[in-house]
Design a protein around this motif. Structure first.
Motif, PDB file in Angstrom:
ATOM      1  N   CYS A   1       0.894  -1.070   0.124  1.00 54.59           N
ATOM      2  CA  CYS A   1       0.099  -0.061  -0.076  1.00 54.59           C
ATOM      3  C   CYS A   1       1.036   1.339   0.013  1.00 54.59           C
ATOM      4  O   CYS A   1       0.593   2.253  -0.799  1.00 54.59           O
ATOM      5  CB  CYS A   1      -1.105   0.101   1.276  1.00 54.59           C
ATOM      6  SG  CYS A   1      -2.290  -1.159   1.112  1.00 54.59           S
ATOM      7  N   PHE A   2       2.066   1.261   0.817  1.00 56.26           N
ATOM      8  CA  PHE A   2       2.986   2.184   0.710  1.00 56.26           C
ATOM      9  C   PHE A   2       3.405   2.621  -0.461  1.00 56.26           C
ATOM     10  O   PHE A   2       3.453   3.696  -1.204  1.00 56.26           O
ATOM     11  CB  PHE A   2       3.819   2.086   1.916  1.00 56.26           C
ATOM     12  CG  PHE A   2       5.117   3.016   1.618  1.00 56.26           C
ATOM     13  CD1 PHE A   2       4.905   4.263   2.401  1.00 56.26           C
ATOM     14  CD2 PHE A   2       6.184   2.718   1.118  1.00 56.26           C
ATOM     15  CE1 PHE A   2       5.899   5.384   2.350  1.00 56.26           C
ATOM     16  CE2 PHE A   2       7.452   3.755   1.342  1.00 56.26           C
ATOM     17  CZ  PHE A   2       7.215   4.902   1.640  1.00 56.26           C
ATOM     18  N   LEU A   3       3.828   1.578  -0.985  1.00 58.09           N
ATOM     19  CA  LEU A   3       4.442   1.716  -2.690  1.00 58.09           C
ATOM     20  C   LEU A   3       3.451   1.877  -3.629  1.00 58.09           C
ATOM     21  O   LEU A   3       3.687   2.802  -4.638  1.00 58.09           O
ATOM     22  CB  LEU A   3       5.146   0.271  -2.942  1.00 58.09           C
ATOM     23  CG  LEU A   3       6.442  -0.069  -2.081  1.00 58.09           C
ATOM     24  CD1 LEU A   3       6.914  -1.549  -2.447  1.00 58.09           C
ATOM     25  CD2 LEU A   3       7.407   1.002  -2.394  1.00 58.09           C
ATOM     26  N   GLY A   4       2.384   1.620  -3.307  1.00 57.07           N
ATOM     27  CA  GLY A   4       1.290   2.048  -4.231  1.00 57.07           C
ATOM     28  C   GLY A   4       0.758   3.461  -4.161  1.00 57.07           C
ATOM     29  O   GLY A   4       0.483   4.157  -5.113  1.00 57.07           O
ATOM     30  N   GLY A   5       0.957   3.990  -2.860  1.00 60.90           N
ATOM     31  CA  GLY A   5       0.657   5.309  -2.919  1.00 60.90           C
ATOM     32  C   GLY A   5       1.921   6.136  -3.556  1.00 60.90           C
ATOM     33  O   GLY A   5       1.672   7.337  -4.240  1.00 60.90           O
ATOM     34  N   ILE A   6       2.900   5.737  -3.547  1.00 57.88           N
ATOM     35  CA  ILE A   6       4.082   6.291  -4.309  1.00 57.88           C
ATOM     36  C   ILE A   6       4.052   6.429  -5.657  1.00 57.88           C
ATOM     37  O   ILE A   6       4.050   7.271  -6.443  1.00 57.88           O
ATOM     38  CB  ILE A   6       5.431   5.529  -3.926  1.00 57.88           C
ATOM     39  CG1 ILE A   6       5.904   5.942  -2.459  1.00 57.88           C
ATOM     40  CG2 ILE A   6       6.636   5.978  -4.796  1.00 57.88           C
ATOM     41  CD1 ILE A   6       7.172   5.396  -1.886  1.00 57.88           C
TER      42      ILE A   6
ATOM     43  N   GLY B   1       2.775   6.877   1.693  1.00 52.26           N
ATOM     44  CA  GLY B   1       3.505   6.971   0.528  1.00 52.26           C
ATOM     45  C   GLY B   1       3.293   8.113  -0.433  1.00 52.26           C
ATOM     46  O   GLY B   1       4.082   8.698  -1.028  1.00 52.26           O
ATOM     47  N   TYR B   2       1.956   8.839  -0.372  1.00 49.01           N
ATOM     48  CA  TYR B   2       1.525  10.153  -0.797  1.00 49.01           C
ATOM     49  C   TYR B   2       2.646  11.201  -0.288  1.00 49.01           C
ATOM     50  O   TYR B   2       3.309  11.889  -1.012  1.00 49.01           O
ATOM     51  CB  TYR B   2       0.325  10.230  -0.829  1.00 49.01           C
ATOM     52  CG  TYR B   2      -0.023  11.759  -1.148  1.00 49.01           C
ATOM     53  CD1 TYR B   2      -0.263  12.471  -2.446  1.00 49.01           C
ATOM     54  CD2 TYR B   2      -0.698  12.500   0.034  1.00 49.01           C
ATOM     55  CE1 TYR B   2      -0.427  13.684  -2.534  1.00 49.01           C
ATOM     56  CE2 TYR B   2      -1.139  13.868  -0.373  1.00 49.01           C
ATOM     57  CZ  TYR B   2      -0.959  14.307  -1.741  1.00 49.01           C
ATOM     58  OH  TYR B   2      -1.310  15.777  -1.660  1.00 49.01           O
ATOM     59  N   LYS B   3       2.618  11.139   0.891  1.00 46.80           N
ATOM     60  CA  LYS B   3       3.272  12.373   1.630  1.00 46.80           C
ATOM     61  C   LYS B   3       4.641  12.107   1.372  1.00 46.80           C
ATOM     62  O   LYS B   3       5.123  13.483   1.303  1.00 46.80           O
ATOM     63  CB  LYS B   3       3.033  12.309   3.049  1.00 46.80           C
ATOM     64  CG  LYS B   3       1.389  12.588   3.638  1.00 46.80           C
ATOM     65  CD  LYS B   3       1.119  14.065   3.432  1.00 46.80           C
ATOM     66  CE  LYS B   3       0.096  14.478   4.174  1.00 46.80           C
ATOM     67  NZ  LYS B   3      -0.241  15.874   4.071  1.00 46.80           N
TER      68      LYS B   3
END
Length: 129
Positions: A62-67, A118-120
């Motif tokens: 999920c973190f990498l998907g946000g990136i 990931g977005y932030k």
């Protein structure tokens, strides 16, 4: 209609789905019993560490998907859409597998924070340049 934003949602969702599947496959190669913990109740009770590993892998995905969503051109709204879509998938998996409840609750509760982390991280990095 902004096609970049639509593409960012598709890429983010695909990244999370692909990485989650890849991590599950690797975990299955390393720990054969991890593939049966949702089916076999005895394994589910004794292999809590396998659930923790699965949980961590989904959160990393999920973190990498946000990136990925942010790198393609998505903003907070697109990341929210990706997170909600993943939560719907998690809900469907929860209903089809059921046990254990603590695992599914933690997974669903961790999706949006991980996507937004990931977005932030990516948005802060892109703002500096």
């Amino acid at each position: 209609m902004n096609y970049i934003k639509i593409l960012s949602v598709i890429v983010g969702f695909g990244t999370i789905g692909s990485l989650s599947s890849l991590f599950a496959k690797v975990q299955g190669w390393l720990f054969a019993s991890s593939l049966e913990i949702f089916i076999n109740q005895e394994l589910a009770v004794t292999n809590i560490s396998q659930f923790i590993i699965k949980l961590f892998c989904v959160w990393v995905s999920c973190f990498l998907g946000g990136i990925a969503t942010t790198k393609i051109g998505g903003k907070a709204r697109e990341n929210l859409i990706v997170g909600k879509l993943i939560m719907l998938v998690m809900g469907w998996l929860w209903l089809s597998v059921v046990n254990p409840i603590w695992f599914w609750v933690l997974m669903v509760l961790g999706v949006l924070p991980c996507v937004f982390l990931g977005y932030k991280v990516t948005y802060a990095e892109m703002s500096k340049t």
